[in-house]
Each structure stands twice: as C-alpha cells, then as structure tokens.
Design an enzyme around this catalytic site. Structure first.
Site, PDB file in Angstrom:
ATOM      1  N   ASP A 157       0.886  -1.512  -0.131  1.00  0.00           N
ATOM      2  CA  ASP A 157      -0.202  -0.132   0.077  1.00  0.00           C
ATOM      3  C   ASP A 157       0.511   1.422   0.018  1.00  0.00           C
ATOM      4  O   ASP A 157       1.688   0.986   0.759  1.00  0.00           O
ATOM      5  CB  ASP A 157      -1.153   0.225   1.179  1.00  0.00           C
ATOM      6  CG  ASP A 157      -2.152   1.274   1.155  1.00  0.00           C
ATOM      7  OD1 ASP A 157      -2.244   1.103   0.517  1.00  0.00           O
ATOM      8  OD2 ASP A 157      -2.656   1.554   2.279  1.00  0.00           O
ATOM      9  N   HIS A 158       0.946   1.907  -0.645  1.00  0.00           N
ATOM     10  CA  HIS A 158       1.651   3.510  -1.059  1.00  0.00           C
ATOM     11  C   HIS A 158       2.561   3.063  -1.003  1.00  0.00           C
ATOM     12  O   HIS A 158       3.089   3.939  -0.924  1.00  0.00           O
ATOM     13  CB  HIS A 158       0.493   4.852   0.584  1.00  0.00           C
ATOM     14  CG  HIS A 158      -0.431   4.931   0.308  1.00  0.00           C
ATOM     15  ND1 HIS A 158      -1.001   6.406  -0.505  1.00  0.00           N
ATOM     16  CD2 HIS A 158      -1.894   4.836   0.945  1.00  0.00           C
ATOM     17  CE1 HIS A 158      -2.070   6.611  -0.334  1.00  0.00           C
ATOM     18  NE2 HIS A 158      -2.541   5.467   0.719  1.00  0.00           N
ATOM     19  N   HIS A 170      -9.514   5.545  -1.052  1.00  0.00           N
ATOM     20  CA  HIS A 170      -8.929   5.667   0.331  1.00  0.00           C
ATOM     21  C   HIS A 170      -9.904   5.576   1.077  1.00  0.00           C
ATOM     22  O   HIS A 170     -10.332   6.864   0.804  1.00  0.00           O
ATOM     23  CB  HIS A 170      -7.275   6.019  -0.223  1.00  0.00           C
ATOM     24  CG  HIS A 170      -6.321   5.247  -0.817  1.00  0.00           C
ATOM     25  ND1 HIS A 170      -5.100   4.877  -0.460  1.00  0.00           N
ATOM     26  CD2 HIS A 170      -6.381   4.345  -2.155  1.00  0.00           C
ATOM     27  CE1 HIS A 170      -4.502   3.861  -1.393  1.00  0.00           C
ATOM     28  NE2 HIS A 170      -5.233   3.639  -2.267  1.00  0.00           N
ATOM     29  N   GLY A 171      -9.138   6.052   2.538  1.00  0.00           N
ATOM     30  CA  GLY A 171      -9.511   6.711   3.696  1.00  0.00           C
ATOM     31  C   GLY A 171     -10.575   6.651   3.371  1.00  0.00           C
ATOM     32  O   GLY A 171     -11.951   7.152   4.196  1.00  0.00           O
ATOM     33  N   SER A 185     -11.471   4.392   6.418  1.00  0.00           N
ATOM     34  CA  SER A 185     -12.370   4.902   7.411  1.00  0.00           C
ATOM     35  C   SER A 185     -13.823   5.706   8.604  1.00  0.00           C
ATOM     36  O   SER A 185     -12.979   7.120   7.771  1.00  0.00           O
ATOM     37  CB  SER A 185     -11.231   4.188   9.080  1.00  0.00           C
ATOM     38  OG  SER A 185     -10.115   3.596   8.379  1.00  0.00           O
ATOM     39  N   ASN A 207      -9.936   0.711   1.056  1.00  0.00           N
ATOM     40  CA  ASN A 207      -8.519   0.945   2.084  1.00  0.00           C
ATOM     41  C   ASN A 207      -9.172   0.656   3.156  1.00  0.00           C
ATOM     42  O   ASN A 207      -9.625   1.932   3.476  1.00  0.00           O
ATOM     43  CB  ASN A 207      -7.733   1.731   1.716  1.00  0.00           C
ATOM     44  CG  ASN A 207      -7.012   1.365   0.653  1.00  0.00           C
ATOM     45  OD1 ASN A 207      -7.274  -0.023  -0.482  1.00  0.00           O
ATOM     46  ND2 ASN A 207      -6.341   1.883  -0.609  1.00  0.00           N
ATOM     47  N   THR A 248      -7.808   3.250   9.364  1.00  0.00           N
ATOM     48  CA  THR A 248      -7.396   3.573  11.106  1.00  0.00           C
ATOM     49  C   THR A 248      -8.417   2.698  11.573  1.00  0.00           C
ATOM     50  O   THR A 248      -7.621   2.545  12.761  1.00  0.00           O
ATOM     51  CB  THR A 248      -7.811   5.168  10.104  1.00  0.00           C
ATOM     52  OG1 THR A 248      -7.199   5.707   9.680  1.00  0.00           O
ATOM     53  CG2 THR A 248      -7.984   6.115  12.375  1.00  0.00           C
TER      54      THR A 248
HETATM   55  P1  13P Z   1      -8.273   4.858   6.788  1.00  0.00           P
HETATM   56  O1  13P Z   1      -6.858   4.733   7.690  1.00  0.00           O
HETATM   57  O2  13P Z   1      -9.077   6.396   6.921  1.00  0.00           O
HETATM   58  O3  13P Z   1      -8.880   4.461   7.013  1.00  0.00           O
HETATM   59  O4  13P Z   1      -7.280   5.238   4.873  1.00  0.00           O
HETATM   60  C1  13P Z   1      -6.497   3.652   4.750  1.00  0.00           C
HETATM   61  C2  13P Z   1      -6.065   3.593   3.171  1.00  0.00           C
HETATM   62  O5  13P Z   1      -6.493   4.363   2.399  1.00  0.00           O
HETATM   63  C3  13P Z   1      -4.680   3.102   3.010  1.00  0.00           C
HETATM   64  O6  13P Z   1      -4.101   3.254   2.143  1.00  0.00           O
HETATM   65 ZN    ZN Z   2      -4.238   5.135   1.159  1.00  0.00          ZN
END
Ligand code: 13P
Ligand code: ZN
Length: 274
Positions: A81-82, A202-203, A205, A224, A227
């Site tokens: 990831d990333h 992404h993001g 959570s 994804n 968090t």
């Molecule tokens: P969150 O931590 O906001 O869930 O994002 C996860 C993410 O995008 C991992 O690449």
């Molecule tokens: Zn991400």
C-alpha cells in the site's frame, strides 16, 4: 487462495461489489481479518503500508500472510500500500505480494505517468497487479485537500500507464475525519464509465455507510481501511483484564474485535459470499 490484485478486482467488477482492503500491522490484526474472510467466504485484500516493509515487521509478517493466503479457501491478494518508489515495489514483490501500489500522486501529471508506466511494466512482467494514484489523497489533518480527479486525466492516465487499479480523489482522506465526508459519487460513476481500470477508494475509515454503498454502486471496486482497523484493535485491547497474563488467550480477544469490525465492512461492501 492466492489471487493477484487484478484477478480479485475482476471478480468485484463481475459481481458489482467492492473488495475490502484491510491494512494490517501485526499478527492480531491479520488474524482478525483472516477469520472474517473465512466466515463470510469473502475475497479480501491484505495490505501493508510501505513503511512497514522498511522494517522487520514487513519482512516477518510476509511469510505469515503467504501461509494464510494458502490456508484460506477464499480469494486473497497481498498488496503493497502506498509504495513510495520502484525499489520498494521490487522488495515487496520479492516478499510475495500479488499486488503493488506506487503512489507518486504529488508529482506533476506527466512525471507521474512516466514513473508509473515504468513500474507497471516491471510488475506485469511477473504477474503482479498494479495500483496507481491520480489526484492526491492526503490526510484528514491537511489544511487544504487536493482537487478531485478529473475524468479526462483519469482516461489518459489509465491508457498511458496500463495499470490495473486506480486510486482516485473523490472527497476522502486518510485518518479520523472531524466531519463525515461527502463523496463525489457522480465523478466516480463518470470515471468508471470511461476507464477500464478498477477504481479504488482510500480513506475508508469513518465514511458513512450510505456513502460507501453509493460509491460501490457507482463503480468503486476496492476500499481501503486502516485507521479503523487500529481502533478496533485498541478498543479490544482496552477491554482486556489487566491481570490476565497468558497473551495467547488475551490477544485472541483483541483479534476477535478486529474480526467483528472486518465482518461489518465485508457485508457493507457486498463481498459476503454466504
Ligand atoms: P484510513 O486509515 O483512513 O482508513 O485509510 C486507509 C488507506 O487509505 C490505506 O491506504
Ligand atoms: Zn491510502
């Protein structure tokens, strides 16, 4: 069952659902999401941040993840990831990932295309799926969030890089939101209708359930969660009896808490197969 990132996302496209991609950090978070996949027969993606691969954590977790992929009857992809660069991608492939992400989204558009195209060719050579990012998805703490991904840019980016999966900026960010985000659902739909790449959010959570469902209906195929995996772990940990010493027993309760979290998301994304 080991699946490449492309194979697992092809399943999602065919079935119009999204595969949850859980970021794992240690054995308990991995066990939690693996048990949830086993129970629901859901395809899942296990991923680790590039920074974990920089340390022994990534190196020691990788064989455990590979063993788990072989053990589970459901499709599982193991993903970087990333990823921050081509050396990091090569190292992750050596450790058995079946998907890699290169995130050079802060570079100018043409440079992003050039580096990504090179990295895609390497991954393709060894049958590993590839995710790129266009339109930077930052942190919830950033003062200014990047502009949303343009449809025409996405079309050009996918055509010129040949990648399998594309992370797009449509209103999310990494971390804990101060206020629930409102996603650009129309933009997702337009990009989905105009490109062949599987779209990634992404993001995940803290995104409200109705927004997640709308994003999946509009064509998002991978979501994804990082968090909230951490919070599930920490909430489970806080509830432990502080005087109960056998770690195998106590930590299995923490893994159980992560499993409950993962079950919820698997069902929400339409990935539950029982
Ligand atoms: P969150 O931590 O906001 O869930 O994002 C996860 C993410 O995008 C991992 O690449
Ligand atoms: Zn991400």
């Amino acid at each position: 069952m080991r699946y490449s990132l492309k194979e697992i996302l092809d399943l999602a496209e065919a079935g119009s659902f999204a595969v949850p991609a859980f970021n794992v950090y240690n054995l308990e978070t991995l066990m939690g999401v693996a048990r949830a996949a086993e129970e629901t027969k859901a395809p899942i993606i296990i991923q680790m941040y590039s920074r974990l691969f920089d340390t022994d954590t990534g190196r020691f977790m990788a064989p455990v993840i590979r063993e788990m992929m072989d053990d589970l009857k459901t499709p599982v992809a193991f993903h970087l990831d990333h990823g921050v660069g081509i050396p990091e991608i090569m190292r992750a492939i050596r450790l058995g990932t079946t998907g890699v992400m290169l995130d050079v989204s802060t570079l100018p558009f043409e440079e992003n295309i050039k580096i990504t195209r090179e990295a895609v060719a390497l991954a393709k050579e060894v049958g590993v799926g590839f995710e790129g990012e266009l339109g930077h998805i930052g942190s919830t703490k950033d003062e200014k969030w990047a502009d949303y991904t343009e449809v025409s840019d996405a079309v050009k980016y996918v055509d010129e890089t040949g990648l399998d999966a594309l992370a797009i900026m449509v209103g999310t960010a990494h971390g804990k939101y101060a206020k629930a985000p409102k996603l650009a659902i129309d933009r997702i739909e337009e990009i989905h209708n105009n490109t062949k790449a599987h779209l990634v959010l992404h993001g995940g959570s803290g995104v409200p359930d109705d927004q997640i469902k709308a994003a999946v209906n509009a064509g998002i195929r991978k979501i994804n969660f990082g968090t909230d995996v951490c919070y599930a772990f920490m909430d489970g940990y806080k509830e432990l009896d502080p005087y109960s010493a056998p770690l195998d027993v106590t930590m299995s309760k923490v893994a159980e808490r992560v499993k409950e979290f993962a079950l919820e998301k698997i069902k929400l994304l339409g990935a539950c197969k029982v």
